[in-house]
Design a protein around this motif. Structure first.
Motif, PDB file in Angstrom:
ATOM      1  N   MET A 158       0.845  -1.192   0.000  1.00  0.00           N
ATOM      2  CA  MET A 158       0.000   0.000   0.000  1.00  0.00           C
ATOM      3  C   MET A 158       0.882   1.245   0.000  1.00  0.00           C
ATOM      4  SD  MET A 158      -2.940   1.167   2.756  1.00  0.00           S
ATOM      5  CE  MET A 158      -1.788   1.282   4.124  1.00  0.00           C
ATOM      6  N   LEU A 159       0.549   2.210  -0.841  1.00  0.00           N
ATOM      7  CA  LEU A 159       1.277   3.470  -0.894  1.00  0.00           C
ATOM      8  C   LEU A 159       0.628   4.468   0.061  1.00  0.00           C
ATOM      9  CD1 LEU A 159       2.009   3.918  -4.705  1.00  0.00           C
ATOM     10  CD2 LEU A 159       3.694   3.617  -2.886  1.00  0.00           C
ATOM     11  N   VAL A 160       1.456   5.161   0.832  1.00  0.00           N
ATOM     12  CA  VAL A 160       0.976   6.137   1.799  1.00  0.00           C
ATOM     13  C   VAL A 160       1.745   7.439   1.606  1.00  0.00           C
ATOM     14  CG1 VAL A 160       0.692   6.707   4.239  1.00  0.00           C
ATOM     15  CG2 VAL A 160       0.419   4.333   3.467  1.00  0.00           C
ATOM     16  N   LYS A 161       1.018   8.542   1.568  1.00  0.00           N
ATOM     17  CA  LYS A 161       1.639   9.860   1.495  1.00  0.00           C
ATOM     18  C   LYS A 161       1.743  10.421   2.901  1.00  0.00           C
ATOM     19  CE  LYS A 161       1.190  14.343  -0.826  1.00  0.00           C
ATOM     20  NZ  LYS A 161       0.351  15.152  -1.764  1.00  0.00           N
ATOM     21  N   THR A 162       2.916  10.868   3.277  1.00  0.00           N
ATOM     22  CA  THR A 162       3.116  11.350   4.635  1.00  0.00           C
ATOM     23  C   THR A 162       4.284  12.323   4.678  1.00  0.00           C
ATOM     24  OG1 THR A 162       3.436  10.641   6.948  1.00  0.00           O
ATOM     25  CG2 THR A 162       4.684   9.469   5.260  1.00  0.00           C
ATOM     26  N   GLN A 163       4.489  12.923   5.827  1.00  0.00           N
ATOM     27  CA  GLN A 163       5.679  13.728   6.077  1.00  0.00           C
ATOM     28  C   GLN A 163       6.529  12.991   7.098  1.00  0.00           C
ATOM     29  OE1 GLN A 163       4.007  17.635   7.190  1.00  0.00           O
ATOM     30  NE2 GLN A 163       4.807  18.412   5.262  1.00  0.00           N
ATOM     31  N   GLY A 164       7.824  13.252   7.063  1.00  0.00           N
ATOM     32  CA  GLY A 164       8.706  12.549   7.981  1.00  0.00           C
ATOM     33  C   GLY A 164       9.906  13.376   8.385  1.00  0.00           C
ATOM     34  N   ILE A 165      10.437  13.059   9.560  1.00  0.00           N
ATOM     35  CA  ILE A 165      11.652  13.676  10.079  1.00  0.00           C
ATOM     36  C   ILE A 165      12.696  12.570  10.202  1.00  0.00           C
ATOM     37  CG2 ILE A 165      12.705  14.888  12.028  1.00  0.00           C
ATOM     38  CD1 ILE A 165       9.871  15.961  12.683  1.00  0.00           C
ATOM     39  N   VAL A 166      13.830  12.749   9.544  1.00  0.00           N
ATOM     40  CA  VAL A 166      14.883  11.735   9.584  1.00  0.00           C
ATOM     41  C   VAL A 166      15.468  11.671  10.995  1.00  0.00           C
ATOM     42  CG1 VAL A 166      17.112  11.006   8.673  1.00  0.00           C
ATOM     43  CG2 VAL A 166      15.417  12.051   7.146  1.00  0.00           C
ATOM     44  N   VAL A 167      15.572  10.461  11.519  1.00  0.00           N
ATOM     45  CA  VAL A 167      16.157  10.271  12.853  1.00  0.00           C
ATOM     46  C   VAL A 167      17.616   9.849  12.745  1.00  0.00           C
ATOM     47  CG1 VAL A 167      16.003   8.949  14.999  1.00  0.00           C
ATOM     48  CG2 VAL A 167      13.905   9.685  13.830  1.00  0.00           C
ATOM     49  N   SER A 168      17.898   8.851  11.912  1.00  0.00           N
ATOM     50  CA  SER A 168      19.270   8.358  11.760  1.00  0.00           C
ATOM     51  C   SER A 168      19.343   7.458  10.535  1.00  0.00           C
ATOM     52  CB  SER A 168      19.710   7.582  13.003  1.00  0.00           C
ATOM     53  OG  SER A 168      18.888   6.440  13.184  1.00  0.00           O
ATOM     54  N   TYR A 169      20.562   7.105  10.157  1.00  0.00           N
ATOM     55  CA  TYR A 169      20.737   6.124   9.089  1.00  0.00           C
ATOM     56  C   TYR A 169      22.018   5.345   9.337  1.00  0.00           C
ATOM     57  CZ  TYR A 169      24.413   8.909   6.842  1.00  0.00           C
ATOM     58  OH  TYR A 169      25.591   9.589   6.590  1.00  0.00           O
ATOM     59  N   ILE A 170      22.091   4.152   8.763  1.00  0.00           N
ATOM     60  CA  ILE A 170      23.313   3.363   8.775  1.00  0.00           C
ATOM     61  C   ILE A 170      23.615   2.929   7.349  1.00  0.00           C
ATOM     62  CG2 ILE A 170      23.050   2.534  11.140  1.00  0.00           C
ATOM     63  CD1 ILE A 170      21.983  -0.114   9.986  1.00  0.00           C
ATOM     64  N   ARG A 171      24.874   2.745   7.053  1.00  0.00           N
ATOM     65  CA  ARG A 171      25.265   2.276   5.731  1.00  0.00           C
ATOM     66  C   ARG A 171      24.880   0.810   5.569  1.00  0.00           C
ATOM     67  NH1 ARG A 171      31.246   4.924   4.588  1.00  0.00           N
ATOM     68  NH2 ARG A 171      30.600   7.126   4.808  1.00  0.00           N
ATOM     69  N   TYR A 172      24.508   0.466   4.346  1.00  0.00           N
ATOM     70  CA  TYR A 172      24.097  -0.904   4.046  1.00  0.00           C
ATOM     71  C   TYR A 172      24.715  -1.318   2.724  1.00  0.00           C
ATOM     72  CZ  TYR A 172      21.052  -4.914   3.062  1.00  0.00           C
ATOM     73  OH  TYR A 172      20.572  -6.168   2.771  1.00  0.00           O
ATOM     74  N   GLU A 232      27.362  -1.755  -0.278  1.00  0.00           N
ATOM     75  CA  GLU A 232      28.344  -0.836  -0.846  1.00  0.00           C
ATOM     76  C   GLU A 232      27.811   0.575  -1.033  1.00  0.00           C
ATOM     77  OE1 GLU A 232      30.101  -2.329  -4.385  1.00  0.00           O
ATOM     78  OE2 GLU A 232      31.000  -4.077  -3.418  1.00  0.00           O
ATOM     79  N   SER A 233      26.556   0.712  -1.403  1.00  0.00           N
ATOM     80  CA  SER A 233      26.089   2.054  -1.771  1.00  0.00           C
ATOM     81  C   SER A 233      24.706   2.394  -1.235  1.00  0.00           C
ATOM     82  CB  SER A 233      26.067   2.189  -3.303  1.00  0.00           C
ATOM     83  OG  SER A 233      25.188   1.223  -3.881  1.00  0.00           O
ATOM     84  N   SER A 234      24.161   1.568  -0.356  1.00  0.00           N
ATOM     85  CA  SER A 234      22.806   1.788   0.144  1.00  0.00           C
ATOM     86  C   SER A 234      22.819   2.205   1.614  1.00  0.00           C
ATOM     87  CB  SER A 234      21.971   0.518  -0.043  1.00  0.00           C
ATOM     88  OG  SER A 234      21.947   0.119  -1.404  1.00  0.00           O
ATOM     89  N   ILE A 235      21.660   2.577   2.106  1.00  0.00           N
ATOM     90  CA  ILE A 235      21.508   2.906   3.522  1.00  0.00           C
ATOM     91  C   ILE A 235      20.183   2.344   4.024  1.00  0.00           C
ATOM     92  CG2 ILE A 235      22.869   5.044   3.400  1.00  0.00           C
ATOM     93  CD1 ILE A 235      20.179   6.601   3.467  1.00  0.00           C
ATOM     94  N   ILE A 236      20.107   2.185   5.332  1.00  0.00           N
ATOM     95  CA  ILE A 236      18.840   1.938   6.010  1.00  0.00           C
ATOM     96  C   ILE A 236      18.586   3.154   6.887  1.00  0.00           C
ATOM     97  CG2 ILE A 236      17.597   0.521   7.676  1.00  0.00           C
ATOM     98  CD1 ILE A 236      19.240  -1.874   6.676  1.00  0.00           C
ATOM     99  N   VAL A 237      17.497   3.842   6.621  1.00  0.00           N
ATOM    100  CA  VAL A 237      17.213   5.109   7.295  1.00  0.00           C
ATOM    101  C   VAL A 237      15.968   4.971   8.173  1.00  0.00           C
ATOM    102  CG1 VAL A 237      15.913   5.945   5.273  1.00  0.00           C
ATOM    103  CG2 VAL A 237      16.793   7.594   6.940  1.00  0.00           C
ATOM    104  N   LYS A 238      16.051   5.508   9.381  1.00  0.00           N
ATOM    105  CA  LYS A 238      14.901   5.569  10.281  1.00  0.00           C
ATOM    106  C   LYS A 238      14.254   6.945  10.147  1.00  0.00           C
ATOM    107  CE  LYS A 238      16.100   2.226  13.884  1.00  0.00           C
ATOM    108  NZ  LYS A 238      14.851   1.452  13.824  1.00  0.00           N
ATOM    109  N   ILE A 239      12.959   6.949   9.875  1.00  0.00           N
ATOM    110  CA  ILE A 239      12.216   8.202   9.689  1.00  0.00           C
ATOM    111  C   ILE A 239      10.983   8.176  10.570  1.00  0.00           C
ATOM    112  CG2 ILE A 239      11.038   9.693   8.028  1.00  0.00           C
ATOM    113  CD1 ILE A 239      12.726   8.488   5.816  1.00  0.00           C
ATOM    114  N   PHE A 240      10.819   9.238  11.343  1.00  0.00           N
ATOM    115  CA  PHE A 240       9.620   9.383  12.175  1.00  0.00           C
ATOM    116  C   PHE A 240       8.565  10.074  11.325  1.00  0.00           C
ATOM    117  CE2 PHE A 240       7.454  11.726  15.859  1.00  0.00           C
ATOM    118  CZ  PHE A 240       6.681  10.622  16.195  1.00  0.00           C
ATOM    119  N   THR A 241       7.577   9.306  10.884  1.00  0.00           N
ATOM    120  CA  THR A 241       6.544   9.843  10.001  1.00  0.00           C
ATOM    121  C   THR A 241       5.314  10.243  10.812  1.00  0.00           C
ATOM    122  OG1 THR A 241       5.420   7.737   9.567  1.00  0.00           O
ATOM    123  CG2 THR A 241       7.345   8.268   8.205  1.00  0.00           C
TER     124      THR A 241
END
Length: 229
Positions: free
Chosen positions: A1-15, A17-26
């Protein structure tokens, strides 16, 4: 399901070679983790700048029930901060705010009132009239109200704090300071000795540690103390 929302980035870690996993408080879905592929590559469609802590985003996200990781379908910058990225002290305070947020909420935690408060508080930090010397303590006190464990008044706060000490402590200067912050919030601008400000900040962090059942140290506070005199 697609959801439209706003979010504030809390943190991220590298995943990988070139990706990240990001925590967002929506606002609508609470704290969520998203995998963003290829964002650290030279030809990435989305810039890493979007995923720095406290960045405010407009999002369209995939939301699968019981999924630990979801994906972002669309992202754009909702607000461009004017001062936080370019002011050393504001950046340090932002790092502190992000750490407090990361330790105060958990995956799936949803609180629209808290989200709206963070929107206001971060905007205050970026504003021209922000009183930076009082900001960390004010932020902690106000956020405790939205997390549901703020005492009714300063006396109750210090009575609870006393439980952590074996002898009776005299916190009258800090109590007066806290009462000023409670009355004026981010508008408080009275000159206060650095020692009293540091003491109250330490008391508030001890208070958070107790209520959040946290055992890890507050890493950003070391940097904050060096900057704030």
């Amino acid at each position: 399901m697609l959801v439209k929302t706003q979010g504030i980035v809390v943190s991220y870690i590298r995943y990988k070679e070139s990706s990240i996993i990001v925590k967002i408080f929506t606002r609508e879905l609470g704290l969520k983790s998203y995998i963003v592929n290829g964002v650290r590559s030279s030809n990435a469609r989305t810039k890493m700048g979007f995923y720095q802590p406290l960045t405010f985003l407009d999002l369209v996200v995939y939301d699968k029930e019981n999924a630990n990781l979801n994906r972002i379908a669309e992202v754009r910058l909702a607000k461009a901060y004017q001062r936080i990225p370019f002011d050393f002290l504001r950046s340090g305070i932002a790092m502190f705010v992000a750490e407090v947020l990361s330790k105060s909420i958990y995956d799936g935690y949803q609180n629209e009132d808290l989200f709206d408060y963070l929107d206001l508080a971060i905007g205050e930090l970026d504003g021209k009239r922000a009183v930076l010397s009082h900001y960390p303590a004010t932020f902690l006190w106000e956020m405790a109200r939205y997390l549901g464990f703020a005492p009714d008044d300063s006396r109750d706060f210090f009575e609870e704090l006393q439980e952590n000490f074996t002898k009776q402590m005299d916190w009258q200067p800090e109590m007066v300071y806290l009462e000023g912050l409670m009355a004026a919030s981010f508008a408080y601008a009275e000159k206060t000795p650095a020692l009293i400000r540091r003491n109250l900040l330490d008391h508030l962090l001890l208070f958070y540690t107790k209520h959040l059942d946290q055992s890890s140290e507050w890493k950003s506070v070391k940097v904050l103390r060096q900057m704030m005199v």
